[in-house]
Write an enzyme that holds these catalytic residues in place. Structure first.
Site, mmCIF file in Angstrom:
data_model
loop_
_atom_site.group_PDB
_atom_site.id
_atom_site.type_symbol
_atom_site.label_atom_id
_atom_site.label_comp_id
_atom_site.label_asym_id
_atom_site.label_seq_id
_atom_site.Cartn_x
_atom_site.Cartn_y
_atom_site.Cartn_z
ATOM 1 N N GLU A 105 0.821 -1.216 0.000
ATOM 2 C CA GLU A 105 0.000 0.000 0.000
ATOM 3 C C GLU A 105 0.858 1.270 0.000
ATOM 4 O O GLU A 105 0.869 2.050 0.948
ATOM 5 C CB GLU A 105 -0.958 0.002 1.201
ATOM 6 C CG GLU A 105 -1.953 -1.139 1.175
ATOM 7 C CD GLU A 105 -2.915 -1.116 2.363
ATOM 8 O OE1 GLU A 105 -4.073 -1.528 2.192
ATOM 9 O OE2 GLU A 105 -2.491 -0.670 3.467
ATOM 10 N N CYS A 144 6.260 13.894 3.107
ATOM 11 C CA CYS A 144 7.387 14.040 4.025
ATOM 12 C C CYS A 144 7.932 15.452 3.866
ATOM 13 O O CYS A 144 7.894 16.034 2.778
ATOM 14 C CB CYS A 144 8.473 13.012 3.706
ATOM 15 S SG CYS A 144 10.003 13.228 4.672
ATOM 16 N N CYS A 197 13.901 15.875 1.251
ATOM 17 C CA CYS A 197 12.808 16.192 0.328
ATOM 18 C C CYS A 197 12.936 17.621 -0.199
ATOM 19 O O CYS A 197 12.681 17.879 -1.381
ATOM 20 C CB CYS A 197 11.459 16.003 1.022
ATOM 21 S SG CYS A 197 10.998 14.275 1.264
ATOM 22 N N GLU A 213 -6.473 -8.000 -0.444
ATOM 23 C CA GLU A 213 -7.052 -8.030 0.894
ATOM 24 C C GLU A 213 -8.545 -7.742 0.767
ATOM 25 O O GLU A 213 -8.932 -6.626 0.423
ATOM 26 C CB GLU A 213 -6.399 -6.984 1.822
ATOM 27 C CG GLU A 213 -4.923 -7.210 2.060
ATOM 28 C CD GLU A 213 -4.309 -6.182 2.996
ATOM 29 O OE1 GLU A 213 -5.074 -5.461 3.680
ATOM 30 O OE2 GLU A 213 -3.072 -6.088 3.043
ATOM 31 N N GLU A 252 -2.699 -4.743 15.326
ATOM 32 C CA GLU A 252 -3.871 -5.183 14.568
ATOM 33 C C GLU A 252 -4.578 -6.358 15.241
ATOM 34 O O GLU A 252 -5.192 -7.189 14.566
ATOM 35 C CB GLU A 252 -3.483 -5.533 13.136
ATOM 36 C CG GLU A 252 -3.097 -4.308 12.314
ATOM 37 C CD GLU A 252 -2.984 -4.595 10.822
ATOM 38 O OE1 GLU A 252 -3.137 -5.770 10.415
ATOM 39 O OE2 GLU A 252 -2.750 -3.635 10.047
#
Length: 655
Positions: free
Chosen positions: A142, A151, A156, A304, A352
């Site tokens: 993901e 960020c 960056c 999923e 989880e």
């Protein structure tokens, strides 16, 4: 055909794995996904690689007759890496380092993280390249989910400056494009440009759009490095995928750019999540599947599929009996060709532990086990037929530059981009019309209707292609604020709205208004019908267009909200506000009838999907309602799903 579960054997005792596999086989599982959070097990110390545990798991899986999708574990890095290389961490907008302990804390622009990730991926993939049971590699997990696509670290900022210098070449060109003369923001060099962190009021809109493009480019670069490493090392028969999360219109990267790098797209399907009192609408979930299918214009995988109640801290809605099965069938009907349920067993520790799946903490086979088994039995009867191509007659169009432009300047406190996509998608979903969700750069010629929600950025190329589509007999539906901006996120100067599509729509707009929460603008149709709009309203003057709805307003009773214009052989509709569902339903039915697309009338909550599979016409059904409905004298139970088994004559079912 892939029918499986997401499995984390490292969470359990070794002696439990074989009994898990036996129960999986009983359920009809043929594939497991493993490994995507196990970096520390592969490399417990820097440079010390050990795959022995996973060798044993694969031996047991092969003995049980199970195939494997292996996830590369770069979404969660080990504690030793965090301590040794703290520079890999991302930072929030206030400059605070996202500390070790969650997941996806890495910065996409970290050279060190890229280096360590690619090294691990090469070692892992090459080690299992000859394993016949490993059928696929899932890159990361993901990308960009949960805010990890943003960020604000110095790495960056430096990369952003290089990105802008490469794009503009010299600072004067950037200054001119951005209009930095406003508020005295003119730059002397690219080194003076900073990331758009918190400031007083707001940043320059053109700079903000480039910042989103930069973010998207960073995710794409990281994905490309990893996917290239997989392809260099994998076995010839192993395919490559990535599991995209939902919320794709809220992300800061273009999913399509990543999809181009994959053999097949995968999606994590969660119609409900922790904290939600009820699932998202059926149209919302359907649109997600149509979006995923259209990324590569072919079938996709569900990596999923929600089965139980979910939530990291706040636990969500419990899917009702047969409801998750129905969501699974909805996915299959709309282009899914293989599915894994999340998860096989609920974990009793960790973040989880309340993400429930097939087997709950009680370790018993219950209702969800039987539901999953039923889905697999039903899907296996069609099997590879689910890979049959699908093509909609309606296209709903999006563009990531436009999406980001709206995030930068929402114009209305009520505005939400996904809601506006649904506003044009849902009415066609309601009449069960075959619909694709496609990027604006895609060819329109194969469609009869093209819906263009809130496309405020319309350049010359898009305008030209839309005109050609209408000239050749196509029907277009625009919604409000269309065509007001150029590709650089600046407003067209010297053009009356809707800018480059004004002639196409046969209208002009000189004034507009943002509507606030609880504020609606009343509409009256030329046929006497009543309606309303929210979020926004354009005060439309019709030139060559015919007026369908005007504002029921003493100040603007001569102004139109909804119009239709004949252009070439086609028709062009303009919806100048956030029109209510009843008005949009009536409009979509009118447009569908005039365009000759195939529709199916059905009771509220009953979704129908017509498609051709292996040369045979099929009509799939999903009852999203918690009570039985009757269709063509057949009773369909609460949350039931399937396909009509009689000899199918589409004409008997069409509206």
């Amino acid at each position: 055909m892939i029918l499986g579960v997401d499995y984390y054997p490292e969470h359990w005792e070794n002696h439990e794995v074989e009994s898990d596999f036996a129960r999986m086989k009983e359920m009809g599982v043929n594939t497991i996904r493993i490994g995507e959070f196990a970096w520390h097990m592969f490399e417990s110390e820097e440079g010390c690689f050990d795959f022995s545990y996973w060798d044993d798991i694969l031996d047991k899986a092969e003995k049980a007759g199970l195939d494997v999708i292996f996830g590369t574990p770069t979404a969660t890095f080990p504690a030793w890496l965090s301590r040794r290389y703290p520079e890999v961490h991302s930072e929030d907008i206030n400059g605070n380092r996202r500390v070790f302990g969650g997941r996806r804390q890495y910065c996409f622009n970290s050279d060190k993280y890229r280096e360590l990730s690619v090294r691990l991926v090469r070692k892992l993939v090459s080690h299992y390249s000859e394993r016949k049971s490993v059928v696929a590699w899932q890159a990361d997990n993901e990308f960009g989910h949960e805010g990890s696509d943003m960020c604000w670290c110095q790495k960056c900022e430096n990369a952003f400056r290089r990105f802008l210098e490469q794009k503009y070449g010299d600072i004067d060109s950037l200054n001119s494009e951005y209009g930095t003369i406003f508020w005295g923001q003119t730059y002397n060099s690219f080194d003076e440009i900073v990331l758009p962190r918190e400031t007083i009021t707001v940043h320059n809109p053109a700079l903000l759009l480039d910042h989103f493009r930069f973010r998207s480019n960073a995710v794409e670069e990281f994905a490309r490095l990893q996917l290239d490493a997989i392809r260099e090392s994998k076995g010839e028969s192993q395919f490559v995928t990535h599991n995209f999360s939902g919320g794709f219109f809220e992300k800061s990267f273009d999913f399509g750019k990543i999809a181009e790098l994959l053999d097949i797209v995968s999606y994590d399907n969660y119609p409900v999540w922790g904290g939600l009192k009820e699932p998202v609408s059926p149209a919302h979930t359907a649109m997600a599947h149509d979006f995923m299918r259209c990324l590569k214009e072919r079938s996709f995988l569900i990596m999923e599929q929600l089965m139980g109640a979910q939530g990291h801290d706040i636990i969500g809605y419990l899917p009702r009996p047969m409801q998750s099965s129905m969501w699974s069938w909805q996915a299959f009907s709309r282009g899914c060709s293989g599915m894994l349920f999340f998860r096989w067993r609920a974990m009793d520790r960790g973040q989880e532990q309340f993400c429930l799946g097939i087997i709950d903490h009680n370790d018993r086979k219950g209702r969800k086990f039987l539901e999953g088994k039923g889905v697999f039995e039903k899907a296996a009867k069609i099997g590879a037929g689910f890979e049959s191509p699908m093509k909609g007659e309606v296209a709903v169009v999006y563009d990531y530059d436009n999406i980001w432009s709206w995030r930068i300047q929402r114009a209305s406190a009520m505005f939400d981009f996904s809601t506006e996509m649904i506003r044009l998608y849902r009415p066609f979903h309601k009449i069960n019309a075959a619909t694709d969700v496609i990027p604006a750069g895609r060819d329109f010629s194969g469609y009869k209707i093209v819906a263009v929600p809130v496309m405020q950025i319309i350049d010359e190329d898009l305008s030209k292609r839309l005109k050609e589509f209408a000239e050749n007999g196509g029907t277009i539906i625009f919604s409000y604020r269309a065509g007001i901006k150029k590709r650089n996120n600046n407003v067209y100067r010297g053009m009356v709205a809707p800018g480059p599509i004004g002639e196409l729509c046969g209208i002009s707009i000189l004034e507009s208004e943002s509507l606030q929460p609880g504020q609606d603008a009343k509409l009256v149709g030329t046929d006497g019908s009543k309606g309303s709009c929210s979020v926004w309203r354009d005060m439309v003057d019709a030139s060559s267009a015919d007026v369908l709805y005007r504002y029921d307003d003493p100040f603007y009773k001569e102004k139109a909200c909804i119009t239709v214009n004949r252009y070439g052989k086609g028709l062009v509709y303009y919806v100048g506000g956030g029109a209510d569902d009843q008005t949009m339903d009536a409009l979509a039915s009118k447009i569908a009838a005039g365009s000759g697309i195939r529709t199916f009338d059905s009771p509220e909550g009953l979704e129908l999907v017509f498609r051709t599979i292996d040369g045979k016409e099929k009509l799939f059904y999903m009852n999203h309602d918690g009570k039985a409905v009757t269709y063509k004298e057949e009773e369909i139970g609460p949350y039931s799903s399937g396909e009509f088994q009689m000899v199918f004559n589409p004409a008997e079912y069409m509206d």
